[in-house]
Write a protein that holds these residues in place. Structure first.
Motif, PDB file in Angstrom:
ATOM      1  N   SER A 143     -35.554  -8.992  68.789  1.00 25.51           N
ATOM      2  CA  SER A 143     -36.941  -8.796  68.340  1.00 25.51           C
ATOM      3  C   SER A 143     -37.810  -8.252  69.471  1.00 25.51           C
ATOM      4  CB  SER A 143     -37.518 -10.113  67.812  1.00 25.51           C
ATOM      5  OG  SER A 143     -36.742 -10.624  66.757  1.00 25.51           O
ATOM      6  N   LEU A 144     -37.316  -7.227  70.116  1.00 26.19           N
ATOM      7  CA  LEU A 144     -38.021  -6.695  71.280  1.00 26.19           C
ATOM      8  C   LEU A 144     -39.347  -6.066  70.901  1.00 26.19           C
ATOM      9  CD1 LEU A 144     -34.926  -5.339  73.175  1.00 26.19           C
ATOM     10  CD2 LEU A 144     -36.620  -6.887  74.150  1.00 26.19           C
ATOM     11  N   LYS A 145     -40.303  -6.201  71.816  1.00 29.40           N
ATOM     12  CA  LYS A 145     -41.656  -5.689  71.622  1.00 29.40           C
ATOM     13  C   LYS A 145     -41.981  -4.704  72.746  1.00 29.40           C
ATOM     14  CE  LYS A 145     -43.061 -10.308  70.068  1.00 29.40           C
ATOM     15  NZ  LYS A 145     -43.996 -11.440  70.308  1.00 29.40           N
ATOM     16  N   PRO A 146     -42.924  -3.818  72.531  1.00 29.10           N
ATOM     17  CA  PRO A 146     -43.307  -2.888  73.609  1.00 29.10           C
ATOM     18  C   PRO A 146     -43.711  -3.617  74.892  1.00 29.10           C
ATOM     19  CG  PRO A 146     -44.212  -2.135  71.531  1.00 29.10           C
ATOM     20  CD  PRO A 146     -43.586  -3.479  71.270  1.00 29.10           C
ATOM     21  N   GLU A 147     -44.296  -4.779  74.769  1.00 30.69           N
ATOM     22  CA  GLU A 147     -44.706  -5.535  75.967  1.00 30.69           C
ATOM     23  C   GLU A 147     -43.527  -6.123  76.738  1.00 30.69           C
ATOM     24  OE1 GLU A 147     -45.861  -5.929  72.837  1.00 30.69           O
ATOM     25  OE2 GLU A 147     -46.317  -8.059  72.422  1.00 30.69           O
ATOM     26  N   ASP A 148     -42.317  -6.006  76.200  1.00 29.50           N
ATOM     27  CA  ASP A 148     -41.122  -6.408  76.949  1.00 29.50           C
ATOM     28  C   ASP A 148     -40.646  -5.294  77.885  1.00 29.50           C
ATOM     29  OD1 ASP A 148     -39.987  -7.970  73.942  1.00 29.50           O
ATOM     30  OD2 ASP A 148     -40.809  -8.981  75.714  1.00 29.50           O
ATOM     31  N   THR A 149     -41.242  -4.134  77.784  1.00 24.49           N
ATOM     32  CA  THR A 149     -40.869  -3.014  78.647  1.00 24.49           C
ATOM     33  C   THR A 149     -41.112  -3.373  80.114  1.00 24.49           C
ATOM     34  OG1 THR A 149     -41.309  -1.336  76.968  1.00 24.49           O
ATOM     35  CG2 THR A 149     -41.409  -0.634  79.276  1.00 24.49           C
ATOM     36  N   ALA A 150     -40.051  -3.265  80.920  1.00 27.94           N
ATOM     37  CA  ALA A 150     -40.136  -3.644  82.327  1.00 27.94           C
ATOM     38  C   ALA A 150     -38.803  -3.345  82.997  1.00 27.94           C
ATOM     39  CB  ALA A 150     -40.452  -5.131  82.471  1.00 27.94           C
ATOM     40  N   GLY A 209     -29.472  -2.326  80.461  1.00 27.60           N
ATOM     41  CA  GLY A 209     -30.796  -1.839  80.097  1.00 27.60           C
ATOM     42  C   GLY A 209     -30.714  -0.560  79.285  1.00 27.60           C
ATOM     43  N   GLY A 210     -31.867  -0.133  78.785  1.00 22.26           N
ATOM     44  CA  GLY A 210     -31.909   1.106  78.015  1.00 22.26           C
ATOM     45  C   GLY A 210     -33.166   1.212  77.193  1.00 22.26           C
ATOM     46  N   LEU A 211     -33.137   2.173  76.275  1.00 20.35           N
ATOM     47  CA  LEU A 211     -34.268   2.441  75.388  1.00 20.35           C
ATOM     48  C   LEU A 211     -33.953   1.908  74.002  1.00 20.35           C
ATOM     49  CD1 LEU A 211     -36.965   3.901  74.704  1.00 20.35           C
ATOM     50  CD2 LEU A 211     -35.579   5.951  74.282  1.00 20.35           C
ATOM     51  N   VAL A 212     -34.896   1.174  73.437  1.00 22.24           N
ATOM     52  CA  VAL A 212     -34.692   0.599  72.109  1.00 22.24           C
ATOM     53  C   VAL A 212     -36.026   0.605  71.378  1.00 22.24           C
ATOM     54  CG1 VAL A 212     -35.112  -1.783  72.882  1.00 22.24           C
ATOM     55  CG2 VAL A 212     -33.640  -1.358  70.891  1.00 22.24           C
ATOM     56  N   GLN A 213     -35.974   0.640  70.065  1.00 21.18           N
ATOM     57  CA  GLN A 213     -37.196   0.611  69.266  1.00 21.18           C
ATOM     58  C   GLN A 213     -37.684  -0.827  69.098  1.00 21.18           C
ATOM     59  OE1 GLN A 213     -36.213   2.670  65.604  1.00 21.18           O
ATOM     60  NE2 GLN A 213     -36.928   4.618  66.455  1.00 21.18           N
ATOM     61  N   THR A 214     -38.947  -0.945  68.773  1.00 26.19           N
ATOM     62  CA  THR A 214     -39.521  -2.262  68.484  1.00 26.19           C
ATOM     63  C   THR A 214     -38.696  -2.967  67.413  1.00 26.19           C
ATOM     64  OG1 THR A 214     -41.763  -1.554  69.047  1.00 26.19           O
ATOM     65  CG2 THR A 214     -41.547  -3.467  67.606  1.00 26.19           C
ATOM     66  N   GLY A 215     -38.403  -4.246  67.695  1.00 28.50           N
ATOM     67  CA  GLY A 215     -37.578  -5.035  66.783  1.00 28.50           C
ATOM     68  C   GLY A 215     -36.105  -4.972  67.071  1.00 28.50           C
ATOM     69  N   LYS A 228     -39.547 -17.082  74.436  1.00 24.77           N
ATOM     70  CA  LYS A 228     -38.860 -18.204  73.784  1.00 24.77           C
ATOM     71  C   LYS A 228     -38.684 -17.917  72.302  1.00 24.77           C
ATOM     72  CE  LYS A 228     -38.690 -23.153  74.480  1.00 24.77           C
ATOM     73  NZ  LYS A 228     -39.371 -24.320  75.098  1.00 24.77           N
ATOM     74  N   GLY A 229     -37.479 -18.150  71.818  1.00 19.37           N
ATOM     75  CA  GLY A 229     -37.172 -17.884  70.422  1.00 19.37           C
ATOM     76  C   GLY A 229     -36.655 -16.477  70.166  1.00 19.37           C
ATOM     77  N   ARG A 230     -36.816 -15.588  71.143  1.00 19.69           N
ATOM     78  CA  ARG A 230     -36.340 -14.207  70.994  1.00 19.69           C
ATOM     79  C   ARG A 230     -35.204 -13.893  71.970  1.00 19.69           C
ATOM     80  NH1 ARG A 230     -39.616 -10.097  72.285  1.00 19.69           N
ATOM     81  NH2 ARG A 230     -40.829 -11.294  73.826  1.00 19.69           N
ATOM     82  N   PHE A 231     -35.248 -14.474  73.149  1.00 14.42           N
ATOM     83  CA  PHE A 231     -34.231 -14.222  74.176  1.00 14.42           C
ATOM     84  C   PHE A 231     -33.322 -15.440  74.293  1.00 14.42           C
ATOM     85  CE2 PHE A 231     -36.768 -11.065  77.064  1.00 14.42           C
ATOM     86  CZ  PHE A 231     -37.057 -10.293  75.951  1.00 14.42           C
ATOM     87  N   THR A 232     -32.054 -15.184  74.601  1.00 14.56           N
ATOM     88  CA  THR A 232     -31.093 -16.264  74.832  1.00 14.56           C
ATOM     89  C   THR A 232     -30.301 -15.967  76.092  1.00 14.56           C
ATOM     90  OG1 THR A 232     -30.870 -16.659  72.452  1.00 14.56           O
ATOM     91  CG2 THR A 232     -29.172 -17.582  73.883  1.00 14.56           C
TER      92      THR A 232
END
Length: 127
Positions: free
Chosen positions: A85-92, A9-15, A65-69
């Motif tokens: 292609s991470l999005k802010p809504e993936d924060t968890a 885990g960690g901190l990453v920017q959108t995308g 789907k299509g972003r995570f494997t």
């Protein structure tokens, strides 16, 4: 004793991208379903993805789907979740979990026979 150790885990920017790892011990790995769940602040825990270590079949939530494997390296008793292609809504907080398959799909096995949760790893996606 069954143990799960998560990392990545960690901190990453959108995308951006991150890869989570879940290493299991104390299980006959190829008889198990391994899944990733997540829980965002104020929300219920949700299933993200899972894989059958027996036959490699997978499940993905529509939101990822299509972003995570998800993948499994049975020789290492380890499952990976590649998140692109991470999005802010993936924060968890992301948790891995294991369940014996007993001939079921990975998702059914986790819903019926879940044995253990990992400690969780925080993923934060900044906008």
């Amino acid at each position: 004793e069954v143990q799960l150790v998560e990392s990545g885990g960690g901190l990453v920017q959108t995308g951006g991208s991150l890869r989570l790892s879940c290493a299991a011990s104390g299980v006959t790995f190829d008889e198990y379903s391994i899944g990733w769940f997540r829980q965002a602040p104020g929300k219920e825990r949700e299933e993200v993805s899972c894989i059958s270590a027996s036959d490699g079949t997978t499940y993905y939530a529509k939101s990822v789907k299509g972003r995570f494997t998800i993948s499994s390296v049975n020789a290492r008793n380890t499952v990976y979740l590649q998140m692109n292609s991470l999005k802010p809504e993936d924060t968890a907080v992301y948790y891995c979990a294991v369940a014996p398959l007993f001939g079921n799909t990975c998702l059914t096995a986790l819903n019926r026979y879940l044995e253990l949760w990992g400690q969780g790893t925080l993923v934060t996606v900044s906008s």
